[in-house]
Write a protein that holds these residues in place. Structure first.
Motif, short mmCIF file in Angstrom:
data_model
loop_
_atom_site.label_atom_id
_atom_site.label_comp_id
_atom_site.label_asym_id
_atom_site.label_seq_id
_atom_site.Cartn_x
_atom_site.Cartn_y
_atom_site.Cartn_z
N ALA A 10 0.83 -1.21 0.00
CA ALA A 10 0.00 0.00 0.00
C ALA A 10 0.86 1.26 0.00
CB ALA A 10 -0.93 0.00 1.21
N HIS A 11 1.87 1.30 0.86
CA HIS A 11 2.73 2.48 0.92
C HIS A 11 3.51 2.68 -0.38
CE1 HIS A 11 1.84 2.57 5.22
NE2 HIS A 11 2.35 3.79 5.23
N ALA A 12 3.99 1.58 -0.95
CA ALA A 12 4.73 1.69 -2.22
C ALA A 12 3.83 2.17 -3.35
CB ALA A 12 5.36 0.34 -2.56
N ASP A 13 2.60 1.67 -3.40
CA ASP A 13 1.67 2.08 -4.45
C ASP A 13 1.28 3.56 -4.31
OD1 ASP A 13 1.72 -0.50 -5.45
OD2 ASP A 13 -0.27 -1.04 -4.72
N ALA A 14 1.03 4.00 -3.09
CA ALA A 14 0.67 5.40 -2.87
C ALA A 14 1.84 6.32 -3.23
CB ALA A 14 0.23 5.62 -1.42
N LEU A 15 3.05 5.93 -2.86
CA LEU A 15 4.24 6.71 -3.23
C LEU A 15 4.40 6.76 -4.75
CD1 LEU A 15 6.91 8.20 -2.71
CD2 LEU A 15 7.98 5.96 -2.29
N ALA A 16 4.15 5.65 -5.41
CA ALA A 16 4.27 5.60 -6.88
C ALA A 16 3.33 6.60 -7.55
CB ALA A 16 4.00 4.19 -7.38
N GLY A 53 -5.92 1.24 2.67
CA GLY A 53 -5.32 2.35 3.40
C GLY A 53 -5.60 2.29 4.89
N ARG A 54 -6.81 1.86 5.23
CA ARG A 54 -7.17 1.76 6.65
C ARG A 54 -6.26 0.77 7.37
NH1 ARG A 54 -13.28 0.82 6.83
NH2 ARG A 54 -13.18 2.86 5.82
N VAL A 55 -6.03 -0.37 6.75
CA VAL A 55 -5.14 -1.38 7.35
C VAL A 55 -3.71 -0.87 7.38
CG1 VAL A 55 -4.19 -3.71 7.05
CG2 VAL A 55 -6.65 -3.30 6.69
N ALA A 56 -3.26 -0.29 6.28
CA ALA A 56 -1.86 0.15 6.17
C ALA A 56 -1.52 1.32 7.09
CB ALA A 56 -1.56 0.54 4.72
N MET A 93 3.73 -4.40 13.92
CA MET A 93 4.83 -4.94 13.10
C MET A 93 6.11 -5.12 13.88
SD MET A 93 4.60 -3.15 9.46
CE MET A 93 3.02 -2.83 8.76
N THR A 94 6.95 -6.02 13.37
CA THR A 94 8.30 -6.16 13.93
C THR A 94 9.08 -4.89 13.62
OG1 THR A 94 9.27 -7.09 11.91
CG2 THR A 94 8.27 -8.65 13.47
N SER A 95 10.13 -4.65 14.38
CA SER A 95 10.93 -3.44 14.15
C SER A 95 11.56 -3.43 12.76
CB SER A 95 11.99 -3.28 15.24
OG SER A 95 12.86 -4.39 15.24
N GLU A 96 11.96 -4.60 12.27
CA GLU A 96 12.55 -4.66 10.93
C GLU A 96 11.54 -4.29 9.85
OE1 GLU A 96 14.78 -7.21 13.70
OE2 GLU A 96 12.66 -7.20 13.16
N HIS A 97 10.33 -4.79 9.98
CA HIS A 97 9.28 -4.46 9.00
C HIS A 97 8.88 -2.99 9.12
CE1 HIS A 97 7.91 -8.90 8.38
NE2 HIS A 97 8.97 -8.58 7.67
N ILE A 157 8.65 0.38 6.32
CA ILE A 157 7.50 1.28 6.16
C ILE A 157 7.90 2.72 6.46
CG2 ILE A 157 5.14 1.80 6.91
CD1 ILE A 157 5.57 -0.90 5.34
N VAL A 158 8.67 2.92 7.50
CA VAL A 158 9.12 4.27 7.86
C VAL A 158 9.92 4.89 6.71
CG1 VAL A 158 10.67 5.56 9.39
CG2 VAL A 158 9.03 3.96 10.35
N GLU A 159 10.74 4.11 6.05
CA GLU A 159 11.51 4.63 4.91
C GLU A 159 10.59 5.02 3.75
OE1 GLU A 159 14.40 5.88 2.24
OE2 GLU A 159 14.34 5.80 4.42
#
Length: 195
Positions: free
Chosen positions: A62-68, A101-104, A111-115, A119-121
């Motif tokens: 979701a985040h990648a698609d919105a950024l795209a 979007g609601r879930v994302a 989420m785990t810190s690695e995941h 997302i933060v990036e």
């Protein structure tokens, strides 16, 4: 991953998005996701080893698609037109994908810190792109604001919040809503509706 596996994973993500949006991540189970698909819970594990991994797959996509959507706006457009198009596309994505979007947006703490770092990036890149658009408009005199960072965050938050309430009795057209948000964006930065 084969095309068949890819299609199966996409179906699982879609079903999980629906279940997570309806029940919340903590209220949902992999059994409920499997039931949505008419499968056994064991059928999910070759694709996603845990509920958290499934949440991450949904959220990163979701985040990648919105950024795209933001990245496809032509950077040579005039500042006001570029900002308007960025906000229009970002709002349109959130209205068209409101369950996703609601879930994302609302289950990041699970989420785990690695995941979460991934997302933060993606969120950092989204904010930076919007900030660059606002900064460009300030630099060329199109926008009358002092702090591009806070205005970028305000515009992103405005669009991201669509998934919380859309659709409603008053607003059910993603296209009409995105046009309205694009006009609001220009008012926020003190820009003109004229190009």
């Amino acid at each position: 991953m084969s095309k068949k596996d890819s299609r199966a994973a996409a179906k699982i993500r879609h079903a999980a998005t629906k279940v997570f949006a309806e029940r919340g991540y903590h209220g949902a189970t992999t059994r409920a996701v499997a039931d949505e698909l008419g499968l056994s819970a064991a059928a999910l594990y070759p694709h996603f080893r845990s509920k958290e991994e499934l949440l991450f797959a949904i959220t990163v996509g979701a985040h990648a698609d919105a950024l795209a959507e933001l990245e496809r706006v032509d950077p040579v457009l005039a500042s006001a037109e570029r900002l308007r198009e960025c906000v229009r596309l970002f709002a349109l994505w959130h209205a068209n994908n409101y369950l996703l979007g609601r879930v994302a947006q609302h289950d990041l703490a699970a989420m785990t810190s690695e995941h979460l770092d991934v997302i933060v990036e993606l969120r950092r890149r989204t904010t930076q792109l919007m900030r660059d658009v606002v900064t460009s408009g300030i630099d060329d005199g199109a926008f009358a604001v002092g702090d591009p960072g806070v205005h970028a965050i305000a515009l992103i938050s405005l669009c991201s919040d669509i998934c919380r309430w859309f659709p409603s009795q008053a607003y059910s057209s993603p296209e009409a809503l995105s046009e309205l948000y694009a006009d609001i964006a220009l008012r926020i930065v003190g820009g003109s509706l004229q190009f």
